[in-house]
Motif scaffolding. Sequence first.
Motif, PDB file in Angstrom:
ATOM      1  N   SER A 169       4.300  50.403  27.156  1.00  0.00           N
ATOM      2  CA  SER A 169       4.867  49.302  27.947  1.00  0.00           C
ATOM      3  C   SER A 169       5.755  49.816  29.071  1.00  0.00           C
ATOM      4  N   GLY A 170       5.350  50.928  29.688  1.00  0.00           N
ATOM      5  CA  GLY A 170       6.078  51.483  30.821  1.00  0.00           C
ATOM      6  C   GLY A 170       7.305  52.285  30.463  1.00  0.00           C
ATOM      7  N   GLU A 171       7.614  52.425  29.170  1.00  0.00           N
ATOM      8  CA  GLU A 171       8.806  53.149  28.741  1.00  0.00           C
ATOM      9  C   GLU A 171       8.427  54.475  28.096  1.00  0.00           C
ATOM     10  N   LEU A 172       9.332  55.443  28.184  1.00  0.00           N
ATOM     11  CA  LEU A 172       9.100  56.800  27.704  1.00  0.00           C
ATOM     12  C   LEU A 172       9.545  56.946  26.252  1.00  0.00           C
ATOM     13  N   TYR A 173       8.658  57.496  25.426  1.00  0.00           N
ATOM     14  CA  TYR A 173       8.958  57.749  24.019  1.00  0.00           C
ATOM     15  C   TYR A 173       8.699  59.210  23.698  1.00  0.00           C
ATOM     16  N   LEU A 174       9.450  59.707  22.733  1.00  0.00           N
ATOM     17  CA  LEU A 174       9.277  61.063  22.241  1.00  0.00           C
ATOM     18  C   LEU A 174       9.140  60.999  20.725  1.00  0.00           C
ATOM     19  N   ALA A 175       8.038  61.526  20.228  1.00  0.00           N
ATOM     20  CA  ALA A 175       7.787  61.541  18.784  1.00  0.00           C
ATOM     21  C   ALA A 175       8.014  62.952  18.257  1.00  0.00           C
ATOM     22  N   ASP A 176       8.787  63.076  17.199  1.00  0.00           N
ATOM     23  CA  ASP A 176       8.943  64.344  16.491  1.00  0.00           C
ATOM     24  C   ASP A 176       7.810  64.391  15.479  1.00  0.00           C
ATOM     25  N   LEU A 177       6.822  65.222  15.726  1.00  0.00           N
ATOM     26  CA  LEU A 177       5.609  65.235  14.910  1.00  0.00           C
ATOM     27  C   LEU A 177       5.810  65.917  13.560  1.00  0.00           C
ATOM     28  N   VAL A 178       6.939  66.563  13.359  1.00  0.00           N
ATOM     29  CA  VAL A 178       7.236  67.196  12.078  1.00  0.00           C
ATOM     30  C   VAL A 178       7.984  66.218  11.174  1.00  0.00           C
ATOM     31  N   SER A 179       9.070  65.639  11.691  1.00  0.00           N
ATOM     32  CA  SER A 179       9.878  64.727  10.866  1.00  0.00           C
ATOM     33  C   SER A 179       9.327  63.307  10.842  1.00  0.00           C
ATOM     34  N   GLY A 180       8.604  62.919  11.894  1.00  0.00           N
ATOM     35  CA  GLY A 180       8.056  61.573  11.959  1.00  0.00           C
ATOM     36  C   GLY A 180       8.934  60.583  12.704  1.00  0.00           C
ATOM     37  N   SER A 181      10.048  61.053  13.265  1.00  0.00           N
ATOM     38  CA  SER A 181      10.936  60.134  13.981  1.00  0.00           C
ATOM     39  C   SER A 181      10.444  59.923  15.415  1.00  0.00           C
ATOM     40  N   ILE A 182      10.753  58.744  15.957  1.00  0.00           N
ATOM     41  CA  ILE A 182      10.374  58.397  17.325  1.00  0.00           C
ATOM     42  C   ILE A 182      11.607  57.854  18.022  1.00  0.00           C
ATOM     43  N   ARG A 183      11.810  58.334  19.263  1.00  0.00           N
ATOM     44  CA  ARG A 183      12.949  57.874  20.045  1.00  0.00           C
ATOM     45  C   ARG A 183      12.482  57.406  21.413  1.00  0.00           C
ATOM     46  N   LYS A 184      13.097  56.350  21.884  1.00  0.00           N
ATOM     47  CA  LYS A 184      12.885  55.908  23.256  1.00  0.00           C
ATOM     48  C   LYS A 184      13.885  56.656  24.110  1.00  0.00           C
ATOM     49  N   LEU A 185      13.405  57.335  25.151  1.00  0.00           N
ATOM     50  CA  LEU A 185      14.293  58.089  26.024  1.00  0.00           C
ATOM     51  C   LEU A 185      14.695  57.239  27.225  1.00  0.00           C
ATOM     52  N   PRO A 186      15.906  57.435  27.714  1.00  0.00           N
ATOM     53  CA  PRO A 186      16.403  56.621  28.822  1.00  0.00           C
ATOM     54  C   PRO A 186      15.852  57.089  30.169  1.00  0.00           C
ATOM     55  N   ALA A 187      14.651  56.698  30.482  1.00  0.00           N
ATOM     56  CA  ALA A 187      14.026  57.057  31.753  1.00  0.00           C
ATOM     57  C   ALA A 187      14.249  55.928  32.747  1.00  0.00           C
ATOM     58  N   ALA A 188      14.288  56.291  34.009  1.00  0.00           N
ATOM     59  CA  ALA A 188      14.554  55.314  35.067  1.00  0.00           C
ATOM     60  C   ALA A 188      13.263  54.642  35.510  1.00  0.00           C
ATOM     61  N   GLY A 189      13.140  53.354  35.259  1.00  0.00           N
ATOM     62  CA  GLY A 189      11.979  52.596  35.727  1.00  0.00           C
ATOM     63  C   GLY A 189      10.732  52.795  34.893  1.00  0.00           C
ATOM     64  N   LEU A 190       9.582  52.375  35.466  1.00  0.00           N
ATOM     65  CA  LEU A 190       8.300  52.494  34.781  1.00  0.00           C
ATOM     66  C   LEU A 190       7.816  53.941  34.833  1.00  0.00           C
ATOM     67  N   VAL A 191       7.549  54.499  33.672  1.00  0.00           N
ATOM     68  CA  VAL A 191       7.197  55.904  33.519  1.00  0.00           C
ATOM     69  C   VAL A 191       5.692  56.099  33.622  1.00  0.00           C
ATOM     70  N   PHE A 192       5.296  57.239  34.205  1.00  0.00           N
ATOM     71  CA  PHE A 192       3.894  57.608  34.316  1.00  0.00           C
ATOM     72  C   PHE A 192       3.754  59.081  33.987  1.00  0.00           C
ATOM     73  N   ASP A 193       2.772  59.425  33.149  1.00  0.00           N
ATOM     74  CA  ASP A 193       2.362  60.803  32.849  1.00  0.00           C
ATOM     75  C   ASP A 193       3.494  61.720  32.392  1.00  0.00           C
ATOM     76  N   PRO A 194       4.171  61.421  31.283  1.00  0.00           N
ATOM     77  CA  PRO A 194       5.241  62.302  30.800  1.00  0.00           C
ATOM     78  C   PRO A 194       4.676  63.576  30.172  1.00  0.00           C
ATOM     79  N   ARG A 195       5.406  64.670  30.344  1.00  0.00           N
ATOM     80  CA  ARG A 195       5.002  65.968  29.795  1.00  0.00           C
ATOM     81  C   ARG A 195       6.229  66.717  29.303  1.00  0.00           C
ATOM     82  N   PRO A 196       6.263  67.119  28.020  1.00  0.00           N
ATOM     83  CA  PRO A 196       7.404  67.925  27.562  1.00  0.00           C
ATOM     84  C   PRO A 196       7.256  69.364  28.046  1.00  0.00           C
ATOM     85  N   ALA A 197       8.391  70.021  28.222  1.00  0.00           N
ATOM     86  CA  ALA A 197       8.396  71.450  28.525  1.00  0.00           C
ATOM     87  C   ALA A 197       7.830  72.194  27.315  1.00  0.00           C
ATOM     88  N   PRO A 198       7.382  73.441  27.487  1.00  0.00           N
ATOM     89  CA  PRO A 198       6.863  74.190  26.334  1.00  0.00           C
ATOM     90  C   PRO A 198       7.842  74.273  25.172  1.00  0.00           C
TER      91      PRO A 198
END
Length: 175
Positions: free
Chosen positions: A121-150
């Motif tokens: 829904s245009g918002e940025l989320y980060l999932a911890d694939l080990v613990s199973g937790s999910i957090r919404k990150l405070p991104a500015a505006g509608l997000v497109f194509d997020p990529r985590p650093a290595p």
Amino acid sequence: PGKPGEILAALTERDTFPRQYARTRRFTLGRPRSFSVAEDGARVAFLRSRAGDDPVTCLWVYDVRAGTERLMADPRAMVGVSEGDLSDAERARRERARETAEGIVAYAPDPRLQVASFVLSGELYLADLVSGSIRKLPAAGLVFDPRPAPSGDPIAYVRDGTLRVVQQGGEDRLL
């Protein structure tokens, strides 16, 4: 057989091939896709809806050692499903890719498959694939194509043609 009215009712109630083909979106719903494998081979992340006629795609993780899969992110449980909150860039990407599903249609993991970022829904989320937790990150505006650093932090994303970076701690800045 039966009376003519009973035969007609049976024919209209039957799940014909064209109806199945349309309902399952060319038999693509419910199939796993977009696989990512951890560097050590311990986990596999993928997208799949809950059933063959469910258009809402979820993020799943398969634990290779345990032989179990786990539902990581279910859009219905997180925000409901609203495709109206997509950026123009995301709409264009989905159209180019002929994406017909809803929910989580793309994700980007780190190489160790410990975290994955995605847009819902245009918002940025980060999932911890080990613990199973999910957090919404405070991104500015509608997000497109997020990529985590290595390393998994920070997460880069595009908004209105600009490249931005957000730290897991919450700091969002323009690059």
